[in-house]
Design an enzyme around this catalytic site. Structure first.
Site, PDB file in Angstrom:
ATOM      1  N   HIS A 172     -36.072 -30.025 -11.991  1.00 51.52           N
ATOM      2  CA  HIS A 172     -35.867 -29.125 -13.121  1.00 51.52           C
ATOM      3  C   HIS A 172     -34.652 -29.583 -13.905  1.00 51.52           C
ATOM      4  CE1 HIS A 172     -35.342 -25.419 -15.411  1.00 51.52           C
ATOM      5  NE2 HIS A 172     -36.609 -25.185 -15.129  1.00 51.52           N
ATOM      6  N   ASP A 222     -43.483 -23.793 -10.586  1.00 51.43           N
ATOM      7  CA  ASP A 222     -44.889 -24.201 -10.600  1.00 51.43           C
ATOM      8  C   ASP A 222     -45.407 -24.659  -9.244  1.00 51.43           C
ATOM      9  OD1 ASP A 222     -45.386 -23.803 -13.391  1.00 51.43           O
ATOM     10  OD2 ASP A 222     -44.096 -25.513 -13.780  1.00 51.43           O
TER      11      ASP A 222
HETATM   12  N1  CMC Z   1     -40.664 -36.651  -8.875  1.00 54.47           N
HETATM   13  C1  CMC Z   1     -39.970 -37.817  -8.735  1.00 54.47           C
HETATM   14  N2  CMC Z   1     -38.823 -38.101  -9.372  1.00 54.47           N
HETATM   15  C2  CMC Z   1     -38.337 -37.162 -10.189  1.00 54.47           C
HETATM   16  C3  CMC Z   1     -38.991 -35.932 -10.392  1.00 54.47           C
HETATM   17  C4  CMC Z   1     -40.190 -35.693  -9.680  1.00 54.47           C
HETATM   18  N3  CMC Z   1     -40.857 -34.533  -9.834  1.00 54.47           N
HETATM   19  N4  CMC Z   1     -38.299 -35.184 -11.282  1.00 54.47           N
HETATM   20  C5  CMC Z   1     -37.231 -35.932 -11.631  1.00 54.47           C
HETATM   21  N5  CMC Z   1     -37.258 -37.132 -10.976  1.00 54.47           N
HETATM   22  C6  CMC Z   1     -36.241 -38.186 -11.056  1.00 54.47           C
HETATM   23  C7  CMC Z   1     -36.368 -38.975 -12.350  1.00 54.47           C
HETATM   24  O1  CMC Z   1     -37.191 -40.103 -12.190  1.00 54.47           O
HETATM   25  C8  CMC Z   1     -34.935 -39.340 -12.640  1.00 54.47           C
HETATM   26  O2  CMC Z   1     -34.602 -40.443 -11.832  1.00 54.47           O
HETATM   27  P1  CMC Z   1     -33.535 -41.535 -12.360  1.00 54.47           P
HETATM   28  O3  CMC Z   1     -32.239 -40.804 -12.525  1.00 54.47           O
HETATM   29  O4  CMC Z   1     -33.499 -42.552 -11.265  1.00 54.47           O
HETATM   30  O5  CMC Z   1     -34.072 -42.061 -13.651  1.00 54.47           O
HETATM   31  C9  CMC Z   1     -34.134 -38.148 -12.122  1.00 54.47           C
HETATM   32  O6  CMC Z   1     -34.974 -37.541 -11.104  1.00 54.47           O
HETATM   33  C10 CMC Z   1     -33.830 -37.110 -13.188  1.00 54.47           C
HETATM   34  O7  CMC Z   1     -35.055 -36.749 -13.804  1.00 54.47           O
HETATM   35  P2  CMC Z   1     -35.230 -36.553 -15.363  1.00 54.47           P
HETATM   36  O8  CMC Z   1     -36.651 -36.817 -15.722  1.00 54.47           O
HETATM   37  O9  CMC Z   1     -34.184 -37.334 -16.092  1.00 54.47           O
HETATM   38  O10 CMC Z   1     -34.898 -35.024 -15.482  1.00 54.47           O
HETATM   39  P3  CMC Z   1     -35.325 -34.070 -16.639  1.00 54.47           P
HETATM   40  O11 CMC Z   1     -34.382 -32.937 -16.599  1.00 54.47           O
HETATM   41  O12 CMC Z   1     -35.471 -34.806 -17.912  1.00 54.47           O
HETATM   42  O13 CMC Z   1     -36.801 -33.585 -16.220  1.00 54.47           O
HETATM   43  C11 CMC Z   1     -38.584 -32.352 -15.265  1.00 54.47           C
HETATM   44  C12 CMC Z   1     -37.087 -32.387 -15.610  1.00 54.47           C
HETATM   45  C13 CMC Z   1     -38.948 -30.945 -14.829  1.00 54.47           C
HETATM   46  C14 CMC Z   1     -39.402 -32.703 -16.526  1.00 54.47           C
HETATM   47  C15 CMC Z   1     -38.864 -33.369 -14.141  1.00 54.47           C
HETATM   48  O14 CMC Z   1     -38.138 -33.021 -12.982  1.00 54.47           O
HETATM   49  C16 CMC Z   1     -40.355 -33.499 -13.836  1.00 54.47           C
HETATM   50  O15 CMC Z   1     -41.063 -34.256 -14.503  1.00 54.47           O
HETATM   51  N6  CMC Z   1     -40.885 -32.726 -12.809  1.00 54.47           N
HETATM   52  C17 CMC Z   1     -42.279 -32.718 -12.510  1.00 54.47           C
HETATM   53  C18 CMC Z   1     -43.022 -31.816 -13.499  1.00 54.47           C
HETATM   54  C19 CMC Z   1     -42.742 -30.344 -13.225  1.00 54.47           C
HETATM   55  O16 CMC Z   1     -42.796 -29.869 -12.104  1.00 54.47           O
HETATM   56  N7  CMC Z   1     -42.485 -29.591 -14.324  1.00 54.47           N
HETATM   57  C20 CMC Z   1     -42.234 -28.166 -14.256  1.00 54.47           C
HETATM   58  C21 CMC Z   1     -40.830 -27.814 -14.656  1.00 54.47           C
HETATM   59  S1  CMC Z   1     -40.367 -26.143 -14.235  1.00 54.47           S
HETATM   60  C22 CMC Z   1     -41.336 -25.086 -15.141  1.00 54.47           C
HETATM   61  C23 CMC Z   1     -41.429 -25.310 -16.601  1.00 54.47           C
HETATM   62  O17 CMC Z   1     -40.477 -25.751 -17.265  1.00 54.47           O
HETATM   63  O18 CMC Z   1     -42.461 -25.028 -17.151  1.00 54.47           O
END
Ligand code: CMC
Length: 427
Positions: free
Chosen positions: A311, A369
């Site tokens: 998140h 989720d």
């Molecule tokens: N699986 C594997 N690696 C992950 C995941 C994951 N679910 N989420 C984040 N990472 C890694 C990412 O690759 C990055 O690594 P690095 O620093 O080495 O590049 C690091 O963790 C930080 O991630 P980010 O993508 O820069 O973080 P963000 O804040 O931009 O993204 C997120 C947040 C929710 C989009 C992401 O965690 C994700 O894609 N999660 C899976 C989809 C999900 O469950 N979404 C629902 C979010 S909660 C409810 C809502 O908002 O609707």
């Protein structure tokens, strides 16, 4: 609210030695905020922050999140308290008006929402224009946007009473629109709202009853749905809420703005993740395959991510996921063998990920989720409706933020800048 103490400022030293003083402002709780709103005027530079990871876009009194501690407050009330003690409509009132309703306000609000549940009959014609395999989120986007073509008496955003009516219409009619999208997709007749029923009961009735038979209510399911709606009702400036605010900042009408929010919610990084979690669990299929998928999630060359994990704000357990895990247990006590298998798989996946160095180091925990889809599936709700249920709940948050923004005298049209990296002038 904000505390602009004279000595509360930061100094920015530019390469040529010019010093810019930037005020540091404080909310009631949460980190201090550096006010850069005069930066461009003063030095002709703006900030660069793709994804708004360090940018506050507005002032708000609605929701507070402490991502490090895993705390979520609506108008100062803990989400755990609201989910265990209050109904969805009481939470909606709280988000809209700032306080929990007393008995009189509650009965007036519930009555007003209940008597706005029917849709203009002509709207049902729209559904026939969609293909029967249309995703219900596509239908939701279209039909909610089209409400502005029907409810002209609630589109003047400068009139407080029209804003109130538009807000009530949206909260009241979303379950009707969502259920009609589902009924259309399975070729069953639309079911009209029944004002004798409570909000969540009415929603389930419109989804599952048919003219030929009476629908048998399951109290555990309607209670669980009400709690799911509470848990999804608002989450401060997430992508879809920011989309609603940005659309609304130009003066667009509320129905158009909520339709924009629905479109933003649909993506798998946001509300679409609940659907993606179930598809992922089906793919994993068995505990023995978990390691393979954990390795895929860690592999930078592989686009796969563990859905329902991570998140932007929470660097701790999402408090909503904890409540949902408990609801899942209650719902699954009702013997849903397939979903019990998915739930066991999800719990095992969670435990393996939470002990894996990659997830620990990056502070990736289950989010809202992760468990919601298992509960919805056990209740007989098809996967394609999961994000629709999220949208029904989040409508309350969207419209509360939209109202707050329209009432904020400091509101300006949202207009971010860019770092231009294209061609210089050329012939
Ligand atoms: N699986 C594997 N690696 C992950 C995941 C994951 N679910 N989420 C984040 N990472 C890694 C990412 O690759 C990055 O690594 P690095 O620093 O080495 O590049 C690091 O963790 C930080 O991630 P980010 O993508 O820069 O973080 P963000 O804040 O931009 O993204 C997120 C947040 C929710 C989009 C992401 O965690 C994700 O894609 N999660 C899976 C989809 C999900 O469950 N979404 C629902 C979010 S909660 C409810 C809502 O908002 O609707």
């Amino acid at each position: 609210m904000t505390n602009d103490k004279k000595n509360n400022h930061a100094k920015l030293i530019l390469p040529e030695g010019k010093i810019v003083t930037l005020p540091i402002i404080e909310g009631t709780i949460g980190p201090k905020v550096l006010d850069i709103s005069s930066l461009y005027k003063e030095v002709g530079m703006f900030t660069f922050d793709p994804g708004f990871t360090s940018t506050g876009s507005c002032r708000s009194k609605i929701t507070y999140i402490d991502g490090d501690k895993g705390i979520l407050l609506h108008r100062g009330y803990n989400i755990e308290y609201l989910a265990s003690e209050k109904s969805f409509l009481e939470t909606a009132y709280l988000l809209l008006y700032g306080n929990l309703p007393d008995e009189k306000n509650k009965s007036e609000f519930v009555n007003a929402i209940t008597t706005h549940t029917m849709l203009n009959e002509q709207i049902s014609n729209f559904y026939k224009g969609f293909r029967d395999n249309a995703h219900p989120m596509a239908i939701l986007c279209g039909v909610v946007g089209a409400m502005s073509a029907f409810y002209h008496d609630s589109t003047n955003i400068n009139n407080k009473e029209e804003r109130r009516i538009a807000s009530y219409r949206l909260i009241a009619k979303m379950p009707t629109i969502a259920a009609m999208a589902y009924k259309f997709s399975i070729g069953q007749p639309f079911v009209y709202p029944n004002n004798k029923l409570k909000y969540s009961e009415n929603f389930l009735n419109m989804l599952f009853s048919v003219p030929a038979e009476e629908y048998e209510f399951n109290q555990v399911f309607s209670d669980a749905l009400d709690k799911i709606l509470i848990l999804h009702a608002d989450h401060e400036q997430n992508a879809s809420t920011s989309t609603v605010r940005l659309a609304g900042s130009s003066g667009a009408n509320p129905f158009a703005c909520i339709s924009a929010g629905i479109a933003s919610l649909w993506g798998p990084s946001h509300g679409g993740a609940n659907e993606a979690v179930i598809r992922m669990l089906h793919k994993i299929d068995d505990v023995k395959h978990i390691k393979k998928y954990i390795d895929k999630a860690k592999d930078k060359e592989d686009p796969f991510r563990l859905m329902g994990f991570g998140h932007r704000v929470y660097k701790n357990y999402d408090p909503r996921a904890k409540v949902l895990q408990k609801i899942a247990e209650d719902v699954l006590k009702q013997e849903h063998k397939l979903e019990n298998k998915l739930f066991d798989l999800a719990k095992e996946l969670e435990s393996i990920a939470l002990n894996d160095e990659y997830f620990v180091e990056k502070k990736l925990y289950p989010n809202v989720d992760f468990y919601s889809g298992i509960i919805l599936k056990a209740m007989g709700i098809p996967i394609s409706l999961f994000t629709v249920i999220f949208a029904v709940a989040r409508t309350v948050g969207w419209i509360s933020h939209w109202n707050e923004m329209v009432e904020d005298k400091k509101n300006k049209i949202g207009r971010p800048r860019q770092l231009y990296i294209g061609e210089k002038p050329r012939n």
